[in-house]
Structure formats: structure tokens, C-alpha cells
Design a protein around this motif. Structure first.
Motif, short mmCIF file in Angstrom:
data_model
loop_
_atom_site.label_atom_id
_atom_site.label_comp_id
_atom_site.label_asym_id
_atom_site.label_seq_id
_atom_site.Cartn_x
_atom_site.Cartn_y
_atom_site.Cartn_z
N THR A 5 -50.21 26.11 63.15
CA THR A 5 -49.25 25.75 63.29
C THR A 5 -49.01 24.62 64.09
O THR A 5 -48.05 23.81 63.66
N ILE A 8 -49.40 21.74 61.53
CA ILE A 8 -48.04 21.33 60.85
C ILE A 8 -46.99 20.70 61.65
O ILE A 8 -46.54 19.82 61.32
N GLY A 9 -46.99 20.98 63.14
CA GLY A 9 -46.21 20.43 63.95
C GLY A 9 -46.78 18.74 64.06
O GLY A 9 -45.80 17.87 63.91
N TYR A 49 -41.20 20.64 57.71
CA TYR A 49 -42.51 20.87 58.42
C TYR A 49 -42.38 21.60 59.67
O TYR A 49 -42.85 22.69 59.90
N ALA A 53 -43.22 25.43 60.01
CA ALA A 53 -44.23 25.99 61.06
C ALA A 53 -43.75 27.08 61.74
O ALA A 53 -44.60 28.14 62.18
N THR A 54 -42.46 27.30 62.08
CA THR A 54 -42.06 28.36 62.58
C THR A 54 -42.15 29.74 61.67
O THR A 54 -42.49 30.94 62.20
N TYR A 57 -45.95 30.61 61.73
CA TYR A 57 -46.27 31.21 63.00
C TYR A 57 -46.08 32.63 62.85
O TYR A 57 -46.53 33.43 63.68
N ARG A 64 -46.73 30.59 54.05
CA ARG A 64 -48.02 29.83 53.99
C ARG A 64 -48.13 29.31 52.47
O ARG A 64 -48.74 28.07 52.28
N ILE A 67 -46.11 25.89 52.59
CA ILE A 67 -46.59 24.76 53.46
C ILE A 67 -47.69 24.12 52.38
O ILE A 67 -47.99 23.07 52.56
N LEU A 104 -56.00 22.45 57.46
CA LEU A 104 -54.88 23.25 57.54
C LEU A 104 -54.63 24.37 56.39
O LEU A 104 -54.81 25.32 56.61
#
Length: 124
Positions: A5, A8-9, A49, A53-54, A57, A64, A67, A104
Motif C-alpha cells: 500500500t 502504491i502511495g 493510485y 491504495a485504500t 489495503y 489487487r 492495480i 509491488l
């Protein structure tokens, strides 16, 4: 998954910095500044992104997958930038991005890391 995560951030942050550079270029050197595909892609993908990410997470499997697809398209785009801009600085940045994206994807898909995090969540 916290590391994935965070990665991704980092991608989101990188896209925001490119947007800031593009805006700065319009003010500092308007005669050479121009619109290119990245001018449109970077602000949109930065928001994507952060959102993904949220989602990742929170353990959503579709996040998944999304991304991973986004990182795949980005890898292809990096190739074209790599060919178009032969400067060492640009290419080093692109290779770093490819490395981060590969890490990632591994964190998201290697079963030992992700088996317990991504569960089938059924919502009605």
C-alpha cells in the motif's frame, strides 16, 4: 500489505510531482511547454493510485487486479518514454519505477504475502 500500500502511495506521489513539474514548466518556460499524453495521464492516475491504495489495503481482490492492470499499462508507457528520452536522469527514474512496480506486483500476488489479506468479500 502495508508495504504494498505504501508503494502504491509512492506511485501516486510520483504522479503528483510530475503534474507539479508540468504546471511549473507552463509558468517558467511557456514557449517550450506543451500538452502531451502524460499531462492528462498523470493527474488522473495519481487519484486512481490513492483510491486503489485504500481498496488494496482493505483487502478487496478486485483492487489487487485493478492495480496490477494499471501497473502493467504504466510499464508499457514507461518503455515508450524510455525510448523517447535518452537522458540518464529520465532513464534512471524509469528503471526505478519498473523496479518498484515489479516489487509491488510480487507483494500483491505471491501467495505467502497475500493469501490471508485478500479474501473473497461478498457484499450484497
Amino acid at each position: 500489505m502495508v508495504v504494498a500500500t505504501a508503494g502504491i502511495g509512492v506511485h501516486a506521489f510520483n504522479h503528483v510531482t510530475v503534474v507539479v513539474q508540468d504546471v511549473w514548466r507552463f509558468f517558467a518556460e511557456p514557449e517550450v511547454a506543451g500538452i502531451n499524453p502524460g499531462t492528462i495521464y498523470h493527474p488522473i492516475s495519481a487519484v486512481l493510485y490513492v483510491w486503489l491504495a485504500t481498496i488494496v489495503y482493505s483487502g478487496r481482490n478486485w483492487g489487487r487486479i485493478a492495480i496490477t492492470v494499471l501497473l502493467g499499462f504504466q510499464a508499457v508507457g514507461r518503455y515508450f518514454v524510455f525510448v523517447s528520452y535518452p537522458s540518464l536522469e529520465v532513464r534512471a527514474d524509469l528503471v526505478t519505477g519498473w523496479t518498484l512496480s515489479t516489487a509491488l506486483v510480487c507483494l500483491l500476488w505471491i501467495p505467502a504475502f497475500s493469501r490471508h489479506h485478500f479474501k473473497a468479500i461478498v457484499t450484497l
